[in-house]
Design a protein around this motif. Structure first.
Motif, PDB file in Angstrom:
ATOM      1  N   VAL A   8       0.944  -1.181  -0.056  1.00 39.09           N
ATOM      2  CA  VAL A   8       0.039  -0.030   0.089  1.00 39.09           C
ATOM      3  C   VAL A   8       0.905   1.266  -0.121  1.00 39.09           C
ATOM      4  CG1 VAL A   8      -1.843   1.347   1.461  1.00 39.09           C
ATOM      5  CG2 VAL A   8      -1.798  -1.179   1.255  1.00 39.09           C
ATOM      6  N   VAL A   9       0.534   2.261  -0.839  1.00 44.22           N
ATOM      7  CA  VAL A   9       1.467   3.312  -1.043  1.00 44.22           C
ATOM      8  C   VAL A   9       0.389   4.586  -0.350  1.00 44.22           C
ATOM      9  CG1 VAL A   9       2.588   4.938  -2.678  1.00 44.22           C
ATOM     10  CG2 VAL A   9       2.720   2.599  -2.954  1.00 44.22           C
ATOM     11  N   ARG A  10       0.824   4.968   0.571  1.00 40.08           N
ATOM     12  CA  ARG A  10       0.040   5.979   1.452  1.00 40.08           C
ATOM     13  C   ARG A  10       0.641   7.504   1.433  1.00 40.08           C
ATOM     14  NH1 ARG A  10      -3.458   2.557   4.265  1.00 40.08           N
ATOM     15  NH2 ARG A  10      -2.735   0.893   5.131  1.00 40.08           N
ATOM     16  N   ALA A  11      -0.432   8.416   1.398  1.00 44.57           N
ATOM     17  CA  ALA A  11      -0.078   9.843   1.226  1.00 44.57           C
ATOM     18  C   ALA A  11       1.523   9.892   2.090  1.00 44.57           C
ATOM     19  CB  ALA A  11      -0.914  10.799   1.871  1.00 44.57           C
ATOM     20  N   LEU A  20       3.130   8.511  -8.114  1.00 40.93           N
ATOM     21  CA  LEU A  20       2.104   9.687  -8.586  1.00 40.93           C
ATOM     22  C   LEU A  20       2.521   9.893 -10.035  1.00 40.93           C
ATOM     23  CD1 LEU A  20       0.668  11.722  -5.709  1.00 40.93           C
ATOM     24  CD2 LEU A  20      -0.177   9.392  -6.726  1.00 40.93           C
ATOM     25  N   SER A  21       3.714  10.227 -10.138  1.00 43.18           N
ATOM     26  CA  SER A  21       4.655  10.441 -11.648  1.00 43.18           C
ATOM     27  C   SER A  21       4.352   9.396 -12.486  1.00 43.18           C
ATOM     28  CB  SER A  21       6.158  11.050 -11.132  1.00 43.18           C
ATOM     29  OG  SER A  21       6.096  12.119 -10.784  1.00 43.18           O
ATOM     30  N   ARG A  22       4.749   8.193 -12.028  1.00 41.36           N
ATOM     31  CA  ARG A  22       4.789   6.820 -12.677  1.00 41.36           C
ATOM     32  C   ARG A  22       3.069   6.846 -13.149  1.00 41.36           C
ATOM     33  NH1 ARG A  22       6.212   1.065 -10.621  1.00 41.36           N
ATOM     34  NH2 ARG A  22       7.231   0.269 -12.575  1.00 41.36           N
ATOM     35  N   LEU A  23       2.167   6.992 -12.507  1.00 42.62           N
ATOM     36  CA  LEU A  23       0.627   6.730 -12.907  1.00 42.62           C
ATOM     37  C   LEU A  23       0.311   7.958 -13.820  1.00 42.62           C
ATOM     38  CD1 LEU A  23      -0.703   5.880  -9.579  1.00 42.62           C
ATOM     39  CD2 LEU A  23      -0.551   4.343 -11.306  1.00 42.62           C
ATOM     40  N   ALA A  24       0.923   9.016 -13.771  1.00 37.32           N
ATOM     41  CA  ALA A  24       0.596  10.178 -14.662  1.00 37.32           C
ATOM     42  C   ALA A  24       0.853   9.761 -16.396  1.00 37.32           C
ATOM     43  CB  ALA A  24       1.575  11.243 -14.537  1.00 37.32           C
ATOM     44  N   GLU A  25       1.862   8.911 -16.306  1.00 33.22           N
ATOM     45  CA  GLU A  25       2.138   8.296 -17.773  1.00 33.22           C
ATOM     46  C   GLU A  25       0.823   7.822 -18.270  1.00 33.22           C
ATOM     47  OE1 GLU A  25       5.332   5.559 -17.668  1.00 33.22           O
ATOM     48  OE2 GLU A  25       6.468   6.839 -16.196  1.00 33.22           O
ATOM     49  N   ALA A  26      -0.237   7.238 -17.561  1.00 32.89           N
ATOM     50  CA  ALA A  26      -1.312   6.469 -18.248  1.00 32.89           C
ATOM     51  C   ALA A  26      -2.123   7.515 -18.773  1.00 32.89           C
ATOM     52  CB  ALA A  26      -1.999   5.637 -16.852  1.00 32.89           C
ATOM     53  N   ASP A  34      -5.595  15.307 -18.336  1.00 35.93           N
ATOM     54  CA  ASP A  34      -5.205  15.900 -17.219  1.00 35.93           C
ATOM     55  C   ASP A  34      -6.337  16.172 -16.189  1.00 35.93           C
ATOM     56  OD1 ASP A  34      -2.877  16.639 -18.162  1.00 35.93           O
ATOM     57  OD2 ASP A  34      -3.379  18.665 -19.053  1.00 35.93           O
ATOM     58  N   ALA A  35      -7.757  16.345 -16.772  1.00 33.32           N
ATOM     59  CA  ALA A  35      -8.664  16.268 -15.602  1.00 33.32           C
ATOM     60  C   ALA A  35      -8.875  15.062 -14.998  1.00 33.32           C
ATOM     61  CB  ALA A  35      -9.954  16.683 -16.407  1.00 33.32           C
ATOM     62  N   ASP A  36      -8.636  13.774 -15.742  1.00 36.68           N
ATOM     63  CA  ASP A  36      -8.801  12.490 -15.130  1.00 36.68           C
ATOM     64  C   ASP A  36      -7.847  12.234 -14.312  1.00 36.68           C
ATOM     65  OD1 ASP A  36     -11.053  12.038 -16.563  1.00 36.68           O
ATOM     66  OD2 ASP A  36     -10.069  10.806 -18.268  1.00 36.68           O
ATOM     67  N   TYR A  37      -6.589  12.712 -14.421  1.00 35.63           N
ATOM     68  CA  TYR A  37      -5.449  12.506 -13.417  1.00 35.63           C
ATOM     69  C   TYR A  37      -5.881  13.293 -12.137  1.00 35.63           C
ATOM     70  CZ  TYR A  37      -0.822  12.506 -11.490  1.00 35.63           C
ATOM     71  OH  TYR A  37       0.336  12.297 -10.463  1.00 35.63           O
ATOM     72  N   SER A  38      -6.275  14.637 -12.234  1.00 40.93           N
ATOM     73  CA  SER A  38      -6.671  15.366 -11.219  1.00 40.93           C
ATOM     74  C   SER A  38      -7.825  14.839 -10.432  1.00 40.93           C
ATOM     75  CB  SER A  38      -7.174  16.713 -11.939  1.00 40.93           C
ATOM     76  OG  SER A  38      -7.312  17.456 -10.613  1.00 40.93           O
ATOM     77  N   ASP A  39      -8.656  14.264 -11.070  1.00 42.27           N
ATOM     78  CA  ASP A  39     -10.089  13.518 -10.378  1.00 42.27           C
ATOM     79  C   ASP A  39      -9.237  12.202  -9.646  1.00 42.27           C
ATOM     80  OD1 ASP A  39     -11.521  15.067 -11.393  1.00 42.27           O
ATOM     81  OD2 ASP A  39     -12.526  13.953 -12.772  1.00 42.27           O
ATOM     82  N   MET A  40      -8.318  11.487 -10.106  1.00 39.22           N
ATOM     83  CA  MET A  40      -7.678  10.313  -9.612  1.00 39.22           C
ATOM     84  C   MET A  40      -7.125  10.775  -8.317  1.00 39.22           C
ATOM     85  SD  MET A  40      -4.928   7.562 -10.607  1.00 39.22           S
ATOM     86  CE  MET A  40      -3.473   8.670 -10.362  1.00 39.22           C
ATOM     87  N   LEU A  41      -6.186  12.028  -8.415  1.00 39.96           N
ATOM     88  CA  LEU A  41      -5.528  12.320  -7.156  1.00 39.96           C
ATOM     89  C   LEU A  41      -6.291  12.834  -6.274  1.00 39.96           C
ATOM     90  CD1 LEU A  41      -2.591  14.680  -8.956  1.00 39.96           C
ATOM     91  CD2 LEU A  41      -2.506  12.323  -7.901  1.00 39.96           C
ATOM     92  N   ASP A  42      -7.716  13.640  -6.601  1.00 40.97           N
ATOM     93  CA  ASP A  42      -8.631  13.874  -5.569  1.00 40.97           C
ATOM     94  C   ASP A  42      -9.055  12.742  -4.613  1.00 40.97           C
ATOM     95  OD1 ASP A  42      -8.444  16.725  -6.291  1.00 40.97           O
ATOM     96  OD2 ASP A  42     -10.150  16.530  -7.564  1.00 40.97           O
ATOM     97  N   GLY A  43      -9.300  11.547  -5.446  1.00 42.25           N
ATOM     98  CA  GLY A  43      -9.738  10.336  -4.757  1.00 42.25           C
ATOM     99  C   GLY A  43      -8.698   9.711  -4.186  1.00 42.25           C
ATOM    100  N   ILE A  44      -7.463   9.868  -4.251  1.00 44.86           N
ATOM    101  CA  ILE A  44      -6.373   9.376  -3.456  1.00 44.86           C
ATOM    102  C   ILE A  44      -6.395  10.166  -2.137  1.00 44.86           C
ATOM    103  CG2 ILE A  44      -3.796   9.349  -3.328  1.00 44.86           C
ATOM    104  CD1 ILE A  44      -4.055   8.592  -6.257  1.00 44.86           C
ATOM    105  N   HIS A  45      -6.512  11.635  -2.206  1.00 48.00           N
ATOM    106  CA  HIS A  45      -6.329  12.476  -1.100  1.00 48.00           C
ATOM    107  C   HIS A  45      -7.571  12.345  -0.194  1.00 48.00           C
ATOM    108  CE1 HIS A  45      -2.620  14.177  -2.239  1.00 48.00           C
ATOM    109  NE2 HIS A  45      -3.154  14.519  -3.446  1.00 48.00           N
TER     110      HIS A  45
END
Length: 144
Positions: A8-11, A20-26, A34-45
């Motif tokens: 598990v990779v926690r905050a 997170l940089s690695r996941l940005a490649e997807a 960009d919006a989808d990545y931002s939505d994913m980050l919001d979900g992670i946070h």
């Protein structure tokens, strides 16, 4: 094949930013990436989306996902060893009583991989005004 370990990779994890940089490649070259990545980050946070680092013989993947209805939705996955990692993830998802893995992609090469190598079915395709497509996939998991 050796066992695949899910970390598990926690905050607060020291290497969270590299994952997170690695996941940005997807999300590169994907409609509204960009919006989808931002939505994913919001979900992670918010804690709705989990991040895992999967390791094992030939496997080094970072994966972000969440439970949506009866399935585990994969927001993004990057690295190597996708086929054995998805097989292990399918087993774990089944143990949770879920029915499937789901994901979407705007990359035709990823869509082919999901269908041909993993056996996922395309559930629908979104046509975007700029000519790009997003295909949505579902891989049923075996219970047992």
């Amino acid at each position: 094949m050796s066992e695949i370990t899910f970390h598990v990779v926690r905050a607060g994890t020291p290497d969270i930013h590299s994952h997170l940089s690695r996941l940005a490649e997807a999300f590169v070259s994907v409609h509204d990436g960009d919006a989808d990545y931002s939505d994913m980050l919001d979900g992670i946070h918010s804690g709705e989306v989990s991040v895992y680092h999967l390791t094992g013989d030939g496997v080094d993947l970072t994966l972000a996902g969440e439970i949506v209805d009866d399935a585990y939705f994969i927001w993004a996955v990057c690295g190597r060893g996708l086929r054995p990692a998805i097989a292990e993830l399918s087993r774990r998802v089944s143990e949770l009583g879920l029915s499937a893995l789901t994901c979407g992609t705007g990359k035709p090469s990823a869509a082919r991989l999901y269908r041909q190598a993993l056996g996922a079915v395309t559930t629908h395709t979104d046509e975007h005004t700029n000519g790009q497509q997003t295909t949505w996939h579902r891989l049923e998991v075996v219970h047992g």
